[in-house]
Design a protein around this motif. Structure first.
Motif, PDB file in Angstrom:
ATOM      1  N   PRO A 108       0.821  -1.224   0.105  1.00 50.92           N
ATOM      2  CA  PRO A 108      -0.167  -0.010  -0.008  1.00 50.92           C
ATOM      3  C   PRO A 108       0.876   1.309   0.050  1.00 50.92           C
ATOM      4  O   PRO A 108       2.232   1.092   0.339  1.00 50.92           O
ATOM      5  CB  PRO A 108      -0.661  -0.199   1.139  1.00 50.92           C
ATOM      6  N   VAL A 109       0.198   2.491  -0.121  1.00 50.58           N
ATOM      7  CA  VAL A 109       0.830   3.698  -0.056  1.00 50.58           C
ATOM      8  C   VAL A 109      -0.098   4.379   0.917  1.00 50.58           C
ATOM      9  O   VAL A 109      -1.247   4.307   0.978  1.00 50.58           O
ATOM     10  CB  VAL A 109       1.051   4.406  -1.699  1.00 50.58           C
ATOM     11  N   VAL A 110       0.669   5.471   1.519  1.00 54.03           N
ATOM     12  CA  VAL A 110      -0.024   6.468   2.546  1.00 54.03           C
ATOM     13  C   VAL A 110       0.203   7.809   2.220  1.00 54.03           C
ATOM     14  O   VAL A 110       1.042   8.385   1.826  1.00 54.03           O
ATOM     15  CB  VAL A 110       0.687   6.202   3.789  1.00 54.03           C
ATOM     16  N   LEU A 111      -1.232   8.498   1.989  1.00 52.46           N
ATOM     17  CA  LEU A 111      -1.254   9.627   1.752  1.00 52.46           C
ATOM     18  C   LEU A 111      -1.979  10.206   2.843  1.00 52.46           C
ATOM     19  O   LEU A 111      -2.935  10.096   3.405  1.00 52.46           O
ATOM     20  CB  LEU A 111      -2.162   9.985   0.595  1.00 52.46           C
ATOM     21  N   GLU A 112      -1.212  11.192   3.804  1.00 54.00           N
ATOM     22  CA  GLU A 112      -1.889  12.127   4.785  1.00 54.00           C
ATOM     23  C   GLU A 112      -2.593  11.030   5.944  1.00 54.00           C
ATOM     24  O   GLU A 112      -1.701  10.120   6.201  1.00 54.00           O
ATOM     25  CB  GLU A 112      -2.740  13.023   4.588  1.00 54.00           C
ATOM     26  N   ASN A 113      -3.756  10.786   6.133  1.00 53.22           N
ATOM     27  CA  ASN A 113      -4.301   9.976   7.082  1.00 53.22           C
ATOM     28  C   ASN A 113      -4.855   8.759   6.373  1.00 53.22           C
ATOM     29  O   ASN A 113      -5.680   8.071   7.128  1.00 53.22           O
ATOM     30  CB  ASN A 113      -5.246  10.784   8.004  1.00 53.22           C
ATOM     31  N   HIS A 114      -4.686   8.721   5.514  1.00 53.91           N
ATOM     32  CA  HIS A 114      -5.398   7.262   4.627  1.00 53.91           C
ATOM     33  C   HIS A 114      -4.377   6.420   4.022  1.00 53.91           C
ATOM     34  O   HIS A 114      -3.177   6.706   3.501  1.00 53.91           O
ATOM     35  CB  HIS A 114      -6.430   7.940   3.578  1.00 53.91           C
ATOM     36  N   VAL A 115      -4.530   5.179   4.029  1.00 47.63           N
ATOM     37  CA  VAL A 115      -3.966   4.149   3.172  1.00 47.63           C
ATOM     38  C   VAL A 115      -4.739   3.739   2.004  1.00 47.63           C
ATOM     39  O   VAL A 115      -5.988   3.510   2.001  1.00 47.63           O
ATOM     40  CB  VAL A 115      -3.419   3.239   4.014  1.00 47.63           C
ATOM     41  N   TYR A 116      -3.889   3.576   0.764  1.00 44.87           N
ATOM     42  CA  TYR A 116      -4.579   3.011  -0.330  1.00 44.87           C
ATOM     43  C   TYR A 116      -3.960   1.835  -0.860  1.00 44.87           C
ATOM     44  O   TYR A 116      -2.619   1.548  -0.811  1.00 44.87           O
ATOM     45  CB  TYR A 116      -4.254   4.168  -1.476  1.00 44.87           C
ATOM     46  N   MET A 117      -4.836   0.693  -1.038  1.00 46.98           N
ATOM     47  CA  MET A 117      -4.073  -0.519  -1.265  1.00 46.98           C
ATOM     48  C   MET A 117      -5.108  -1.313  -2.252  1.00 46.98           C
ATOM     49  O   MET A 117      -6.235  -1.185  -2.463  1.00 46.98           O
ATOM     50  CB  MET A 117      -3.623  -1.368  -0.171  1.00 46.98           C
ATOM     51  N   HIS A 118      -4.433  -2.403  -2.943  1.00 52.62           N
ATOM     52  CA  HIS A 118      -5.276  -3.285  -3.798  1.00 52.62           C
ATOM     53  C   HIS A 118      -5.512  -4.548  -3.039  1.00 52.62           C
ATOM     54  O   HIS A 118      -4.636  -5.142  -2.245  1.00 52.62           O
ATOM     55  CB  HIS A 118      -4.332  -3.633  -5.004  1.00 52.62           C
ATOM     56  N   LEU A 119      -6.861  -5.177  -3.114  1.00 54.80           N
ATOM     57  CA  LEU A 119      -7.248  -6.491  -2.018  1.00 54.80           C
ATOM     58  C   LEU A 119      -7.133  -7.797  -2.616  1.00 54.80           C
ATOM     59  O   LEU A 119      -6.903  -7.767  -4.069  1.00 54.80           O
ATOM     60  CB  LEU A 119      -8.686  -5.948  -1.502  1.00 54.80           C
ATOM     61  N   ARG A 120      -7.201  -8.734  -1.715  1.00 52.56           N
ATOM     62  CA  ARG A 120      -7.505  -9.924  -2.275  1.00 52.56           C
ATOM     63  C   ARG A 120      -8.579 -10.092  -3.354  1.00 52.56           C
ATOM     64  O   ARG A 120      -8.515 -10.944  -4.076  1.00 52.56           O
ATOM     65  CB  ARG A 120      -7.729 -10.890  -0.850  1.00 52.56           C
ATOM     66  N   ASN A 121      -9.740  -9.552  -3.087  1.00 51.58           N
ATOM     67  CA  ASN A 121     -10.840  -9.435  -3.869  1.00 51.58           C
ATOM     68  C   ASN A 121     -10.659  -8.600  -5.162  1.00 51.58           C
ATOM     69  O   ASN A 121     -11.762  -8.277  -5.784  1.00 51.58           O
ATOM     70  CB  ASN A 121     -12.139  -9.200  -3.178  1.00 51.58           C
ATOM     71  N   GLN A 122      -9.582  -8.186  -5.409  1.00 50.53           N
ATOM     72  CA  GLN A 122      -9.210  -7.319  -6.532  1.00 50.53           C
ATOM     73  C   GLN A 122      -9.849  -5.946  -6.601  1.00 50.53           C
ATOM     74  O   GLN A 122      -9.981  -5.387  -7.902  1.00 50.53           O
ATOM     75  CB  GLN A 122      -9.548  -8.152  -7.800  1.00 50.53           C
TER      76      GLN A 122
END
Length: 223
Positions: free
Chosen positions: A101-115
């Motif tokens: 994942p990547v972090v921007l300010e107070n949030h994390v963005y990522m790709h999941l097992r369910n695509q």
């Protein structure tokens, strides 16, 4: 040991913790911190996962670490001095897979097992938004404002880093074969490793100049 108890998938990172460098790594069973000078294990916490599939690289968020595992869920652990607390700050059932994942300010963005792509609030673990399924794998990188995401089909996405909603600004086919390796950017050049070649693109801004850390508006490249 070999087989399912063999080498880990996750990449280690160097982190300054309580004023000293540590090597932070996620093994098949634990998130651990190792002393930089001698490799001594300073702390560790169990991360549940199906058959040890702790694949992504954990990310730092202030004085905390975020991780997510296949079959285990997502977790935020806080630091206390030079060690990590054994009890998580929060957890949920959201499962990542292979993409770090990547972090921007107070949030994390990522790709999941369910695509799906997801944006999580790191302060409480609540979901800000989630997308429809697309892509078996995403390599993510950010300049602190926007996100470049490369899926396994060779499509590069430029995403606005906002917790309001998924906002895809543009997309471009950058490889004719599958792209499972992580993106790499250095001095305005983006490197993509496909199944059969290495591709280099120049990142260009709207004024047609290549600048490190500037959001991308166009690409030019060669194989």
């Amino acid at each position: 040991q070999g087989g399912m108890n063999g080498s880990a998938f996750s990449s280690p990172t160097i982190e300054m913790i309580n004023g000293k460098p540590q090597l932070v790594a996620q093994t098949r069973e634990e998130l651990v911190g190792l002393g930089w000078a001698n490799g001594e294990k300073l702390w560790g916490v169990k991360i549940p996962a199906f058959r040890g599939m702790n694949i992504l690289t954990p990310v730092r968020y202030g004085d905390s670490f975020f991780t997510s595992s296949y079959g285990g869920g997502s977790f935020l652990y806080d630091l206390a001095g030079e060690k990590i607390k054994q009890e998580y700050s929060w957890n949920n059932t959201i499962q990542a897979y292979m993409s770090s994942p990547v972090v921007l300010e107070n949030h994390v963005y990522m790709h999941l097992r369910n695509q799906r792509l997801i944006c999580l609030n790191l302060r409480n673990g609540e979901t800000a938004w989630t997308s429809q399924p697309f892509g078996k794998y995403w390599s993510l990188i950010t300049d602190g404002k926007r996100i470049l995401g490369l899926d396994q089909k060779g499509i590069l996405y430029l995403i606005n880093g906002t917790p309001e909603a998924l906002e895809i600004l543009s997309k471009k086919k950058v490889s004719n074969t599958e792209t499972w390796a992580h993106l790499a950017i250095n001095n305005g050049q983006m490197y993509i490793r496909s199944l059969d070649k290495l591709i280099c693109y120049t990142l260009k801004t709207k004024n047609n100049s290549s600048k490190k850390g500037t959001p991308v508006s166009s690409l030019s490249g060669s194989e």
